[in-house]
Design a protein around this motif. Structure first.
Motif, PDB file in Angstrom:
ATOM      1  N   UNK A 188      -8.672   0.713   5.752  1.00  9.76           N
ATOM      2  CA  UNK A 188      -9.035  -0.680   6.282  1.00  9.76           C
ATOM      3  C   UNK A 188      -9.007  -0.187   7.852  1.00  9.76           C
ATOM      4  N   UNK A 189     -10.120  -0.730   8.629  1.00 13.20           N
ATOM      5  CA  UNK A 189     -10.167  -0.385  10.025  1.00 13.20           C
ATOM      6  C   UNK A 189     -10.612  -1.212  10.862  1.00 13.20           C
ATOM      7  N   UNK A 215     -16.766  -2.731   3.510  1.00  7.62           N
ATOM      8  CA  UNK A 215     -16.695  -4.201   3.590  1.00  7.62           C
ATOM      9  C   UNK A 215     -16.496  -4.163   5.252  1.00  7.62           C
ATOM     10  N   UNK A 216     -16.698  -5.213   5.647  1.00  6.37           N
ATOM     11  CA  UNK A 216     -16.844  -5.331   7.238  1.00  6.37           C
ATOM     12  C   UNK A 216     -15.519  -4.566   7.696  1.00  6.37           C
ATOM     13  N   UNK A 217     -14.226  -4.821   7.020  1.00  6.13           N
ATOM     14  CA  UNK A 217     -13.269  -4.051   7.663  1.00  6.13           C
ATOM     15  C   UNK A 217     -12.566  -2.912   6.723  1.00  6.13           C
ATOM     16  N   UNK A 218     -13.364  -2.054   5.836  1.00  8.49           N
ATOM     17  CA  UNK A 218     -12.968  -1.066   5.176  1.00  8.49           C
ATOM     18  C   UNK A 218     -14.262  -0.186   5.030  1.00  8.49           C
ATOM     19  N   UNK A 238      -2.301   8.951   7.233  1.00  6.40           N
ATOM     20  CA  UNK A 238      -3.293   8.003   8.195  1.00  6.40           C
ATOM     21  C   UNK A 238      -3.247   8.495   9.593  1.00  6.40           C
ATOM     22  N   UNK A 239      -1.979   8.687  10.123  1.00  8.59           N
ATOM     23  CA  UNK A 239      -1.916   9.188  11.466  1.00  8.59           C
ATOM     24  C   UNK A 239      -2.779  10.633  11.853  1.00  8.59           C
ATOM     25  N   UNK A 256      -6.305   1.128  10.280  1.00  9.30           N
ATOM     26  CA  UNK A 256      -5.152   0.371  10.082  1.00  9.30           C
ATOM     27  C   UNK A 256      -4.354   0.221   8.919  1.00  9.30           C
ATOM     28  N   UNK A 257      -4.893   0.976   7.980  1.00 10.19           N
ATOM     29  CA  UNK A 257      -3.977   0.889   6.577  1.00 10.19           C
ATOM     30  C   UNK A 257      -4.992   1.816   5.735  1.00 10.19           C
ATOM     31  N   UNK A 258      -4.209   2.826   5.078  1.00 12.23           N
ATOM     32  CA  UNK A 258      -4.895   3.674   4.035  1.00 12.23           C
ATOM     33  C   UNK A 258      -4.708   3.121   2.578  1.00 12.23           C
ATOM     34  N   UNK A 259      -5.863   2.781   1.853  1.00 12.68           N
ATOM     35  CA  UNK A 259      -5.894   2.249   0.644  1.00 12.68           C
ATOM     36  C   UNK A 259      -5.896   3.771  -0.232  1.00 12.68           C
ATOM     37  N   UNK A 260      -6.184   4.723   0.036  1.00 14.32           N
ATOM     38  CA  UNK A 260      -6.266   5.905  -0.906  1.00 14.32           C
ATOM     39  C   UNK A 260      -6.707   7.086  -0.190  1.00 14.32           C
ATOM     40  N   UNK A 261      -6.333   7.947  -0.431  1.00 18.58           N
ATOM     41  CA  UNK A 261      -6.758   9.522   0.440  1.00 18.58           C
ATOM     42  C   UNK A 261      -6.616  10.696  -0.819  1.00 18.58           C
TER      43      UNK A 261
END
Length: 504
Positions: A188-189, A215-218, A238-239, A256-261
């Motif tokens: 999410x970004x 998506x607009x925020x992903x 994420x950092x 802003x949030x990591x869904x999967x890496x």
């Protein structure tokens, strides 16, 4: 009575294989050693040609609402736009790339497979197999540890880059690693500088950075980690990922949030034959390459579509079965080699480390990719709508504007080629086409004429590629070709048994 097909692997390629065979009436068993369906996003790009082919089973209509339609690909370097590739000009009912998590694609395919009474068997592992002229004997182990021996007519290995079936056959997986480690993640970004309908590739002197909006925020974000070492690559937190985005990206993008890496190393490899007797390889079991362009899953799905109708006709006793099954390797291996070469070029272009060469690359790419014919060629290859089989042994000598082996462009809202409950060819044209369809009802379905084939009888394969086109008065010249695909026991079968495939 056929023993059907064992499909090893229940990812998107294996599910497509099972779905295609099942809707054509071929008994299928699909197994996967993983205990349950995966919930990671992995492959996210579904290109137009794949959407066209999945439309034949009805899966595309269910998949479209689950993804984000991307209609442009922007390439930037040093803060300047190198080019914008316009995907909305793709000659397809689906002029975009659909960004959808792989687990959504798989879930749609499983639902359509379930509608035909078939479900993948998770926790069931293919341990070994033997084959002879009569079939394949497979040894399977279920989740509770029980082992059993089952017999099938064919085995299709869709079991990934570390394919057990490929190793069992002793087939070399020729190629090499590219020498760079990579990391990717779904985040999410905020602050993405383009609409969510546009992807972006940032060429940077330290390594490329790619954004695939979901998506607009992903977005799926991919970047390189540098030269490979002796240790497996490790996904960034994420950092750490944010630091690379700050350095290589446009500025202002916040993860802003990591869904999967995950982390990976690119291999470019291909097996030298997609077929060994009654065993076939598809997807990553047959070819692996750079994720640049997002074509791995798409190429594998199209492998499955190509093979399924041929196995279905072979299971019905078509006299042309040997040539049909051989044509899978003849057609799809060259496609796989092309994808490996093209994706490798894209990756090497984006990872140039010499500053002088980077300037030359930016200048030349800006000029060339601004030319309409070059844009069409690049986008057509990415979308896979330019895939054709000009040298296929199944091609019949043809007349008309398009050579045999060409993709026949589907029309939105019209029934897709090959969408019925049997592997039928479509015949388009005038009176000759209608007479052919009447004469071969088990093999042909009549369709409205193709606008660019006026005055011709056009014969379209179940996978939507042109098999032949002849002037309408000459329709009978196609009869020897058609007879080779008739089911065993049809009234013309015995007369056809000695005919040779036209064009071989």
């Amino acid at each position: 009575m056929t023993n059907g097909v064992l499909v090893a692997g229940a990812g998107p390629v294996g599910l497509t294989m099972a779905l295609e065979l099942t809707r054509f009436g071929v008994p299928v068993r699909i197994v996967d050693k993983i205990p349950e369906a995966s919930r990671t996003s992995r492959a996210v790009a579904v290109w137009p040609r794949t959407l066209e082919l999945l439309d034949r089973s009805g899966a595309t209509a269910d998949l479209l609402p689950l993804g984000n339609k991307v209609a442009a690909a922007n390439i930037l370097s040093r803060g300047r736009l190198v080019t914008s590739l316009k995907l909305d000009q793709i000659p397809s009912p689906y002029p975009f790339v659909l960004m959808a998590p792989q687990y959504e694609t798989e879930a749609v395919l499983r639902r359509h497979l379930a509608a035909h009474g078939v479900a993948p068997e998770f926790g069931v592992e293919l341990l070994d197999f033997d084959q002879d002229g009569g079939g394949v004997s497979a040894r399977l182990r279920s989740a509770n540890g029980a082992e059993s021996a089952e017999c099938f007519d064919w085995l299709v290995a869709c079991d990934g880059a570390h394919s057990m079936a490929r190793h069992r056959l002793g087939l070399a997986f020729d190629g090499d690693a590219m020498g760079l480690d990579w990391t990717q993640g779904d985040f999410h970004l905020s602050g993405y500088p383009f609409p969510s309908s546009q992807m972006a590739i940032f060429w940077h002197e330290d390594g490329p950075l790619l954004f695939f909006p979901m998506a607009p925020d992903r977005a799926r974000v991919i970047t390189s980690l540098g030269a490979s070492t002796g240790e497996p690559p490790v996904a960034l937190e994420r950092e750490a990922f944010q630091k690379l985005v700050d350095i290589r990206g446009p500025g202002g993008v916040t993860l802003t949030d990591a869904v999967w890496t995950s982390a990976f190393r690119i291999n470019e490899r291909q097996v030298q034959s997609y077929r060994s007797g009654r065993v076939f390889l598809a997807g990553d079991a047959a070819h692996v390459h750079s994720p640049a362009g997002g074509q791995g899953m798409n190429t594998g799905i199209q492998d499955a579509v190509n093979l399924a109708w041929k196995l279905a006709l072979a299971s019905r006793g078509a006299p042309a079965a040997p040539a049909l099954l051989d044509s899978y390797d003849a057609e799809r291996r060259s496609v796989g080699a092309g994808v490996i070469a093209a994706s490798g070029r894209m990756t090497r272009m984006g990872t140039l480390s010499d500053h002088s060469l980077q300037h030359v690359r930016d200048f030349v790419a800006h000029i060339l990719m601004g030319l309409a014919p070059i844009q069409r060629a690049i986008v057509g290859r990415m979308a896979e709508v330019s895939v054709s089989y000009p040298d296929s042994p199944l091609n019949c000598p043809s007349q008309g504007p398009a050579p045999a082996g060409s993709r026949v462009r589907p029309v939105l809202a019209e029934t897709p080629f090959g969408s019925g409950d049997a592997p039928r060819f479509s015949v388009c044209g005038g009176a000759g086409a209608a007479r052919m369809a009447t004469r071969f009802p088990d093999l042909l379905e009549a369709r409205s004429g193709l606008s660019d084939h006026d005055g011709l009888v056009a014969l379209v394969r179940p996978d939507g590629y042109l098999a032949a086109s002849v002037p309408d008065p000459d329709w009978e010249s196609l009869i020897p070709y058609l007879r080779q695909f008739l089911p065993a026991g049809s009234e013309l079968h015995s007369a056809a048994a000695g005919d040779a495939i036209v064009g071989r």
